[in-house]
Design a protein around this motif. Sequence first.
Motif, PDB file in Angstrom:
ATOM      1  N   LYS A 153      -1.923 -58.071  11.814  1.00  0.00           N
ATOM      2  CA  LYS A 153      -1.154 -56.824  11.770  1.00  0.00           C
ATOM      3  C   LYS A 153      -2.080 -55.607  11.803  1.00  0.00           C
ATOM      4  CE  LYS A 153       2.966 -58.159   9.100  1.00  0.00           C
ATOM      5  NZ  LYS A 153       3.634 -57.976   7.787  1.00  0.00           N
ATOM      6  N   THR A 168      -0.740 -67.851   5.295  1.00  0.00           N
ATOM      7  CA  THR A 168       0.167 -67.185   6.223  1.00  0.00           C
ATOM      8  C   THR A 168       0.171 -65.676   6.001  1.00  0.00           C
ATOM      9  OG1 THR A 168       1.559 -69.174   6.231  1.00  0.00           O
ATOM     10  CG2 THR A 168       2.527 -67.148   7.109  1.00  0.00           C
ATOM     11  N   TRP A 211       5.557 -55.581  15.897  1.00  0.00           N
ATOM     12  CA  TRP A 211       5.051 -56.801  15.263  1.00  0.00           C
ATOM     13  C   TRP A 211       6.084 -57.929  15.366  1.00  0.00           C
ATOM     14  CZ3 TRP A 211       1.219 -59.644  13.698  1.00  0.00           C
ATOM     15  CH2 TRP A 211       1.435 -60.673  12.777  1.00  0.00           C
ATOM     16  N   TRP A 222       9.421 -66.635   8.138  1.00  0.00           N
ATOM     17  CA  TRP A 222       8.388 -67.649   7.922  1.00  0.00           C
ATOM     18  C   TRP A 222       8.477 -68.257   6.521  1.00  0.00           C
ATOM     19  CZ3 TRP A 222       5.116 -67.067   3.865  1.00  0.00           C
ATOM     20  CH2 TRP A 222       4.947 -65.785   3.340  1.00  0.00           C
ATOM     21  N   ILE A 252       1.701 -68.411  12.193  1.00  0.00           N
ATOM     22  CA  ILE A 252       0.728 -67.352  12.466  1.00  0.00           C
ATOM     23  C   ILE A 252       0.592 -67.184  13.975  1.00  0.00           C
ATOM     24  CG2 ILE A 252      -1.707 -66.685  12.247  1.00  0.00           C
ATOM     25  CD1 ILE A 252      -1.740 -68.494   9.688  1.00  0.00           C
ATOM     26  N   PRO A 253       0.862 -66.009  14.511  1.00  0.00           N
ATOM     27  CA  PRO A 253       0.756 -65.839  15.965  1.00  0.00           C
ATOM     28  C   PRO A 253      -0.693 -65.867  16.449  1.00  0.00           C
ATOM     29  CG  PRO A 253       1.181 -63.724  14.909  1.00  0.00           C
ATOM     30  CD  PRO A 253       1.289 -64.776  13.837  1.00  0.00           C
ATOM     31  N   CYS A 293       5.577 -61.536  17.286  1.00  0.00           N
ATOM     32  CA  CYS A 293       5.771 -62.845  16.651  1.00  0.00           C
ATOM     33  C   CYS A 293       6.765 -63.692  17.432  1.00  0.00           C
ATOM     34  CB  CYS A 293       6.257 -62.664  15.213  1.00  0.00           C
ATOM     35  SG  CYS A 293       4.998 -62.063  14.064  1.00  0.00           S
ATOM     36  N   THR A 301      -3.479 -64.115   6.844  1.00  0.00           N
ATOM     37  CA  THR A 301      -3.847 -64.108   8.258  1.00  0.00           C
ATOM     38  C   THR A 301      -2.930 -63.195   9.054  1.00  0.00           C
ATOM     39  OG1 THR A 301      -4.509 -66.431   7.969  1.00  0.00           O
ATOM     40  CG2 THR A 301      -4.470 -65.569  10.203  1.00  0.00           C
ATOM     41  N   ARG A 302      -1.642 -63.255   8.772  1.00  0.00           N
ATOM     42  CA  ARG A 302      -0.715 -62.347   9.465  1.00  0.00           C
ATOM     43  C   ARG A 302      -1.080 -60.893   9.182  1.00  0.00           C
ATOM     44  NH1 ARG A 302       4.852 -64.875  10.843  1.00  0.00           N
ATOM     45  NH2 ARG A 302       5.734 -62.808  10.430  1.00  0.00           N
ATOM     46  N   ASN A 303      -1.501 -60.591   7.965  1.00  0.00           N
ATOM     47  CA  ASN A 303      -1.877 -59.217   7.647  1.00  0.00           C
ATOM     48  C   ASN A 303      -3.118 -58.778   8.424  1.00  0.00           C
ATOM     49  OD1 ASN A 303       0.195 -58.434   5.957  1.00  0.00           O
ATOM     50  ND2 ASN A 303      -0.816 -59.174   4.109  1.00  0.00           N
TER      51      ASN A 303
END
Length: 421
Positions: free
Chosen positions: A346, A338, A387, A402, A84-85, A391, A341-343
């Motif tokens: 985003k 993952t 995106w 990932w 997760i960035p 990352c 949280t990434r969404n």
Amino acid sequence: MTIEQRYQLAKAQYESWGIDVDAALAKLKQVPISIHCWQGDDVGGFEVNKQALSGGIDVTGNYPGKATTPEELRQDIEQALKLIPGQHRINLHAIYAETNGEIVERDQLKPHHFQNWIDWAKKHQLGIDFNPTLFSHPKADDGLTLSHPDQSIRDFWIRHCQASRRIAEHIGKELGSPVLTNIWIPDGYKDTPSDRLGPRKRLKESLDTIFSEEIDSTYNLDAVESKLFGIGSEAYVVGSHEFYLGYAVQNNKLCLLDTGHYHPTEMVSNKISALLLFSDKVALHVSRPVRWDSDHVVSFDDELKEIGLEIVRNDALNNVLIGLDFFDASINRVAAWTIGTRNMIKALLYALLMPNDQLKVYQEQGDYTKRLAVLEEFKSYPFGAVWDYYCERMDVPAGLDWLDHVNKYEDDVLVKRANKS
């Protein structure tokens, strides 16, 4: 074509609208998401006298490898964080205390019961948020806590919330970052009540008592969270949106909006700007309700995009405290963290890459045709290329890479853990 090359092409397209892509990424990097620990163990916690999950909360599925110890849970969170960035926060419930095998009632919890979490957070440069746990307990079996007609039961939960605020203040001092302490209760009735006002009076009195103790807001921020209905409280919930909105504004507390706690046709995104007019900060729990408060993993859907847009175009990245709240045991739990949280990140990036100022001008000019045309056109802009670049720059896997890391972690850790149990 490399990720860098795709990014440069996308950057040029966005910059033709005056959008500074590099500045957008720099802003995004500064936004922490509060990642809920309870996805990793199905809201179980680590109490010695652990109770069955209750309070209108349900977790479905039995995917192998659930964390059963604090060490396993932290290990799983660490794995998710590698994918997760950004630099984020961890959201704890009181039931995640570590008491070394001793039965400690919730109203007797102390800061040292969370020292392992504090030390771990320091090591990984994470913030922590906190929640008293007013469910899954014999004193909540009838679905009533802070509004209970029995004063002794109310007093127990009051003491628990007071203890939680002290714990949060200690954590905030240790980490040098204020802890958001959020109170949610399951209180309500399955069928139409004969008295709606009485329970709400009791809840107000309980909250007044809880907050009567001065806690340094440098280290602790208080929030209250509403709900429309739940399992066992279909007809009436004491802590409704109107109740907590009024209480928060009158008492200078944060109103926490959970995206699953409203009628299915209500959009939490629509509430953010209204609250920001009357409160310096607003708190969010982002989940994905499907039929009720079902807490599905956050998807990159229209409402999530709209939440991101409301935060960004109102210049509220420092005013909206974003947390997540979902729990799915039907899929790999590390993957769930993952993906969700990434969404969320985003959605913020998507919003940062919109010509928000120009769209406001179109609206003020009454040019709704151009506004709609531009909004629709930007849906097909090369957001994904930006995106992936973000990352890569943040040293986390781009695209679906990932998932390879999650699959390997499942083979190396989760499957072996499941076979042991």
